[in-house]
Motif scaffolding. Structure first.
Motif, PDB file in Angstrom:
ATOM      1  N   GLY A   1     -30.054 -29.007  79.000  1.00  0.00           N
ATOM      2  CA  GLY A   1     -29.238 -28.048  79.751  1.00  0.00           C
ATOM      3  C   GLY A   1     -29.538 -28.121  81.239  1.00  0.00           C
ATOM      4  N   ILE A   2     -29.616 -26.993  81.885  1.00  0.00           N
ATOM      5  CA  ILE A   2     -29.835 -26.927  83.327  1.00  0.00           C
ATOM      6  C   ILE A   2     -31.062 -27.744  83.711  1.00  0.00           C
ATOM      7  N   MET A   3     -30.876 -28.638  84.694  1.00  0.00           N
ATOM      8  CA  MET A   3     -31.919 -29.538  85.199  1.00  0.00           C
ATOM      9  C   MET A   3     -32.488 -30.440  84.097  1.00  0.00           C
ATOM     10  N   ASN A   4     -31.684 -30.700  83.080  1.00  0.00           N
ATOM     11  CA  ASN A   4     -32.089 -31.531  81.933  1.00  0.00           C
ATOM     12  C   ASN A   4     -33.315 -30.974  81.213  1.00  0.00           C
ATOM     13  N   LYS A   5     -33.511 -29.663  81.294  1.00  0.00           N
ATOM     14  CA  LYS A   5     -34.674 -29.027  80.685  1.00  0.00           C
ATOM     15  C   LYS A   5     -34.314 -27.867  79.765  1.00  0.00           C
TER      16      LYS A   5
ATOM     17  N   ASN B   1     -18.955 -31.603  71.014  1.00  0.00           N
ATOM     18  CA  ASN B   1     -18.041 -31.158  72.069  1.00  0.00           C
ATOM     19  C   ASN B   1     -17.120 -32.250  72.609  1.00  0.00           C
ATOM     20  N   TYR B   2     -17.036 -33.390  71.944  1.00  0.00           N
ATOM     21  CA  TYR B   2     -16.064 -34.399  72.379  1.00  0.00           C
ATOM     22  C   TYR B   2     -14.663 -33.872  72.098  1.00  0.00           C
ATOM     23  N   ARG B   3     -13.714 -34.233  72.956  1.00  0.00           N
ATOM     24  CA  ARG B   3     -12.361 -33.695  72.910  1.00  0.00           C
ATOM     25  C   ARG B   3     -11.343 -34.815  72.805  1.00  0.00           C
TER      26      ARG B   3
ATOM     27  N   LEU C   1     -39.572 -40.446  52.946  1.00  0.00           N
ATOM     28  CA  LEU C   1     -39.327 -40.077  51.558  1.00  0.00           C
ATOM     29  C   LEU C   1     -39.489 -41.352  50.745  1.00  0.00           C
ATOM     30  N   HIS C   2     -40.515 -41.377  49.920  1.00  0.00           N
ATOM     31  CA  HIS C   2     -40.943 -42.617  49.271  1.00  0.00           C
ATOM     32  C   HIS C   2     -41.225 -43.620  50.392  1.00  0.00           C
ATOM     33  N   SER C   3     -40.550 -44.738  50.430  1.00  0.00           N
ATOM     34  CA  SER C   3     -40.815 -45.732  51.482  1.00  0.00           C
ATOM     35  C   SER C   3     -39.686 -45.791  52.514  1.00  0.00           C
ATOM     36  N   THR C   4     -38.857 -44.750  52.574  1.00  0.00           N
ATOM     37  CA  THR C   4     -37.714 -44.722  53.484  1.00  0.00           C
ATOM     38  C   THR C   4     -37.944 -43.706  54.590  1.00  0.00           C
ATOM     39  N   SER C   5     -37.762 -44.143  55.836  1.00  0.00           N
ATOM     40  CA  SER C   5     -37.898 -43.230  56.971  1.00  0.00           C
ATOM     41  C   SER C   5     -36.534 -42.608  57.280  1.00  0.00           C
ATOM     42  N   ILE C   6     -36.545 -41.290  57.474  1.00  0.00           N
ATOM     43  CA  ILE C   6     -35.316 -40.535  57.688  1.00  0.00           C
ATOM     44  C   ILE C   6     -35.494 -39.647  58.912  1.00  0.00           C
ATOM     45  N   CYS C   7     -34.448 -39.581  59.740  1.00  0.00           N
ATOM     46  CA  CYS C   7     -34.464 -38.731  60.924  1.00  0.00           C
ATOM     47  C   CYS C   7     -33.194 -37.891  60.947  1.00  0.00           C
ATOM     48  N   PHE C   8     -33.369 -36.579  61.082  1.00  0.00           N
ATOM     49  CA  PHE C   8     -32.255 -35.637  61.212  1.00  0.00           C
ATOM     50  C   PHE C   8     -32.258 -35.109  62.639  1.00  0.00           C
ATOM     51  N   VAL C   9     -31.106 -35.170  63.294  1.00  0.00           N
ATOM     52  CA  VAL C   9     -30.968 -34.669  64.660  1.00  0.00           C
ATOM     53  C   VAL C   9     -29.787 -33.708  64.693  1.00  0.00           C
ATOM     54  N   ASN C  10     -30.040 -32.494  65.159  1.00  0.00           N
ATOM     55  CA  ASN C  10     -28.981 -31.511  65.363  1.00  0.00           C
ATOM     56  C   ASN C  10     -28.822 -31.337  66.863  1.00  0.00           C
ATOM     57  N   ALA C  11     -27.677 -31.769  67.399  1.00  0.00           N
ATOM     58  CA  ALA C  11     -27.467 -31.779  68.844  1.00  0.00           C
ATOM     59  C   ALA C  11     -26.371 -30.809  69.262  1.00  0.00           C
ATOM     60  N   HIS C  12     -26.506 -30.307  70.474  1.00  0.00           N
ATOM     61  CA  HIS C  12     -25.462 -29.509  71.106  1.00  0.00           C
ATOM     62  C   HIS C  12     -25.258 -30.101  72.493  1.00  0.00           C
ATOM     63  N   LEU C  13     -24.152 -30.828  72.654  1.00  0.00           N
ATOM     64  CA  LEU C  13     -23.892 -31.549  73.895  1.00  0.00           C
ATOM     65  C   LEU C  13     -23.040 -30.716  74.846  1.00  0.00           C
TER      66      LEU C  13
ATOM     67  N   ASN D   1     -22.181 -37.907  77.162  1.00  0.00           N
ATOM     68  CA  ASN D   1     -22.794 -39.211  76.914  1.00  0.00           C
ATOM     69  C   ASN D   1     -24.220 -39.255  77.466  1.00  0.00           C
ATOM     70  N   GLU D   2     -24.433 -38.650  78.636  1.00  0.00           N
ATOM     71  CA  GLU D   2     -25.786 -38.579  79.202  1.00  0.00           C
ATOM     72  C   GLU D   2     -26.709 -37.755  78.308  1.00  0.00           C
ATOM     73  N   ASP D   3     -26.189 -36.627  77.788  1.00  0.00           N
ATOM     74  CA  ASP D   3     -26.988 -35.800  76.882  1.00  0.00           C
ATOM     75  C   ASP D   3     -27.415 -36.610  75.663  1.00  0.00           C
ATOM     76  N   HIS D   4     -26.468 -37.330  75.080  1.00  0.00           N
ATOM     77  CA  HIS D   4     -26.767 -38.168  73.910  1.00  0.00           C
ATOM     78  C   HIS D   4     -27.864 -39.168  74.243  1.00  0.00           C
ATOM     79  N   ASP D   5     -27.689 -39.889  75.348  1.00  0.00           N
ATOM     80  CA  ASP D   5     -28.668 -40.906  75.736  1.00  0.00           C
ATOM     81  C   ASP D   5     -30.035 -40.280  76.003  1.00  0.00           C
ATOM     82  N   CYS D   6     -30.037 -39.129  76.640  1.00  0.00           N
ATOM     83  CA  CYS D   6     -31.282 -38.429  76.944  1.00  0.00           C
ATOM     84  C   CYS D   6     -31.998 -38.020  75.652  1.00  0.00           C
ATOM     85  N   ILE D   7     -31.254 -37.544  74.688  1.00  0.00           N
ATOM     86  CA  ILE D   7     -31.835 -37.152  73.397  1.00  0.00           C
ATOM     87  C   ILE D   7     -32.484 -38.362  72.736  1.00  0.00           C
TER      88      ILE D   7
END
Length: 176
Positions: free
Chosen positions: A70-74, A146-148, A87-99, A110-116
């Motif tokens: 958000g403000i000042m990228n912080k 929030n893509y339109r 999970l077993h031998s599989t690595s899993i990553c869950f990301v919940n983003a608000h751009l 796009n900058e928010d995505h890249d920053c994340i």
């Protein structure tokens, strides 16, 4: 947007966290046997990862991270919360983003995505190097992107209800 009250920003505390966790747990089928693996929240973003009890013994190396963009990228009004696990031998990553919101903020989204992706870092233990989102075999990137659809010379509602999606896809910011 779980809770955007001033107190949530200042003290990173909200009663809505427990309310949402209860709502999720109460929404599961009564015969289902799930356990919470991890809950992570940043201001109004929250991610809850559950696993069936029969798989819980095979979950390891759980870690979380939060990235404010958000403000000042912080500030945490925009950004992401993430949970990673094996999970077993599989690595899993869950990301919940608000751009970033608003029609004209495509570059900022796009900058928010890249920053994340650049700033999310999971520190597992002192014997292994930190992991990033891209270090996982399965990545689930969800949230309010929030893509339109860019303005075009058609009535978007009419085109969408007639199932003629090609012109909408051509003008979809996410595909651009």
């Amino acid at each position: 947007e779980l809770d955007l009250n001033t107190e949530t920003f200042l003290f990173n505390n909200t009663p809505k966290e427990q309310e949402w966790l209860n709502a999720v747990l109460n929404g599961i089928h009564p015969k289902a046997k799930y356990q919470k693996v991890r809950l992570v929240r940043l201001v109004g973003m929250m991610l809850i990862v559950l696993v069936q009890e029969k798989h819980l013994a095979y979950v390891r190396s759980v870690s979380t991270d939060t990235v404010g963009t958000g403000i000042m990228n912080k500030m945490g009004n925009k950004g992401a919360v993430s949970v990673r696990l094996d999970l077993h031998s599989t690595s899993i990553c869950f990301v919940n983003a608000h751009l970033a919101a608003h029609q004209e903020e495509l570059d900022r989204r796009n900058e928010d995505h890249d920053c994340i992706f650049q700033r999310t870092c999971f520190n597992l233990n002192i014997n292994s190097p930190p992991k990033t989102i891209k270090d996982h075999e399965h990545i689930y990137f969800i949230g309010d992107m929030n893509y339109r659809i860019n303005p075009c010379d058609v009535n978007i509602r009419e085109v969408a209800s007639s199932n003629k999606f090609s012109i909408l896809l051509e003008n979809d910011q996410l595909t651009q």
